[in-house]
Design a protein around this motif. Structure first.
Motif, PDB file in Angstrom:
ATOM      1  N   SER A  23      71.664 -63.715  30.661  1.00 33.98           N
ATOM      2  CA  SER A  23      70.844 -62.523  30.391  1.00 33.98           C
ATOM      3  C   SER A  23      70.308 -61.940  31.690  1.00 33.98           C
ATOM      4  O   SER A  23      70.201 -60.711  31.830  1.00 33.98           O
ATOM      5  CB  SER A  23      69.701 -62.879  29.441  1.00 33.98           C
ATOM      6  N   GLU A  24      69.995 -62.796  32.653  1.00 30.11           N
ATOM      7  CA  GLU A  24      69.497 -62.295  33.941  1.00 30.11           C
ATOM      8  C   GLU A  24      70.578 -61.511  34.678  1.00 30.11           C
ATOM      9  O   GLU A  24      70.289 -60.473  35.301  1.00 30.11           O
ATOM     10  CB  GLU A  24      69.015 -63.456  34.810  1.00 30.11           C
ATOM     11  N   ALA A  27      71.105 -58.192  33.084  1.00 27.20           N
ATOM     12  CA  ALA A  27      70.012 -57.303  33.485  1.00 27.20           C
ATOM     13  C   ALA A  27      70.276 -56.694  34.857  1.00 27.20           C
ATOM     14  O   ALA A  27      69.928 -55.529  35.112  1.00 27.20           O
ATOM     15  CB  ALA A  27      68.694 -58.076  33.494  1.00 27.20           C
ATOM     16  N   GLU A  31      70.752 -52.477  35.896  1.00 28.47           N
ATOM     17  CA  GLU A  31      70.035 -51.717  36.916  1.00 28.47           C
ATOM     18  C   GLU A  31      70.913 -50.650  37.555  1.00 28.47           C
ATOM     19  O   GLU A  31      70.404 -49.683  38.113  1.00 28.47           O
ATOM     20  CB  GLU A  31      69.501 -52.666  37.991  1.00 28.47           C
TER      21      GLU A  31
END
Length: 335
Positions: A23-24, A27, A31
């Motif tokens: 999930s990081e 993310a 961006e």
């Protein structure tokens, strides 16, 4: 895709996505791009709705194939970024015919394989594996020089079969050692070999004169069985065969017979079949180190693959060329 936020979709098996793209990491993509979907198939109406809005497709192991039917459902697709090695199993020729750019993280995946290989070459010449096995079995002082004369790396010859990305990385990692490196690759010119700081030799010479032979050729119809029974017979007594490429490149029956004679060592991260029968002698023989295909990217190393796909996404968003493009004509001589 210049100056804007490209629309991006992940397409791979769910378990692969969870391992490579946490999930990081997703993310981080969000961006620089609009993540419009995460797919594991292209057939459903929901998947086709996502494809219709996709400009960049990020793929991985076990990705569904991208063919003409998928391209028809993805009219805005401009690039496929593969967060793994070879694309030949899921990217069809129609992709290049449609002018879609393709990128691969093969160079990143080559890094841990080369690291594993270089470490095993050093251990092989030092005779660490059989010495450890003897020490574990006897549990007393050992005269290792008497039992393993000639152990050590100084002045040894290492033969690299295949000047692939991995093979070249291994050559670079071995550079600090006092080791002579020779290479066999029919596509490598003498001048290219010189640029790598090594000598190009024929396969038979490499097999007959190397203390360690490390296999890094792609699995193609013409390379299967390239190290055959005759080649294995040419290897000098006490030599080690390291294979992190594919099991089918080596005549495994001939290798087994030679190892069981007691004068050849083998470090095998790949075999044929992929998992050997439980009673295969390689599992217990002290001249063999057998691992279940662990040399490639695993664990924290998967982050390097995700980073390559992210960097390529940023380049596309900025209107820059891909760092690791793949051309259709490369598939005939790469893994």
């Amino acid at each position: 895709m210049t100056g804007g936020r490209p629309r991006l979709t992940f397409a791979m098996a769910p378990e692969v996505r969870q391992r490579v793209f946490t999930s990081e990491r997703i993310a981080a993509f969000a961006e620089v791009a609009d993540v419009v979907g995460i797919l594991s198939e292209f057939e459903s109406d929901a998947a086709r709705e996502v494809l219709a809005d996709t400009e960049i497709l990020v793929t991985g192991w076990e990705s569904p194939p991208v063919d003409g039917v998928v391209l028809a459902a993805a009219p805005q697709l401009r690039a496929i970024l593969h967060a793994a090695g070879s694309v030949k199993h899921h990217v069809r020729s129609e992709v290049w015919e449609h002018g879609i750019e393709v990128s691969s993280a093969a160079a990143a995946n080559a890094v841990p394989v080369a690291e594993y290989t270089a470490a095993m070459i050093v251990l092989a010449n030092k005779r660490v594996l059989p010495i450890a096995a003897r020490y574990r079995a006897e549990r007393r002082a050992l005269d290792v020089e008497q039992r393993f004369p000639g152990l050590g790396n100084f002045g040894k010859r290492v033969g690299i079969v295949g000047a692939s990305k991995i093979g070249r990385n291994v050559i670079e990692l071995l550079r600090p050692y006092s080791i002579e490196v020779v290479v066999y690759d029919p596509f490598l010119s003498d001048s290219d070999a010189g640029g790598l700081g090594v000598a190009g030799v024929g396969l038979e010479e490499l097999l007959a004169t190397s203390d360690v032979v490390s296999v890094h050729a792609p699995s193609l119809p013409e390379t299967r069985g390239m190290i055959d029974a005759r080649g294995i017979a040419l290897m000098r007594p006490g030599a080690t065969l390291v294979n992190t490429a594919r099991g089918e490149l080596v005549d495994q029956d001939a290798l087994t017979e030679r190892v069981l004679r007691g004068d050849l060592f083998a470090i095998l991260d790949v075999t044929t079949p992929w998992v050997l029968d439980a009673d295969h002698p390689f599992f217990d023989h002290e001249h063999v180190l057998l691992t279940p295909h662990i040399a490639g990217s695993l664990g924290v190393e998967l982050g390097r693959l995700a980073d390559v796909a992210l960097d390529e996404t940023i380049r596309l968003a900025q209107g820059l060329p891909l760092e690791y493009p793949v051309q259709a004509d490369e598939l005939s001589f790469t893994a």
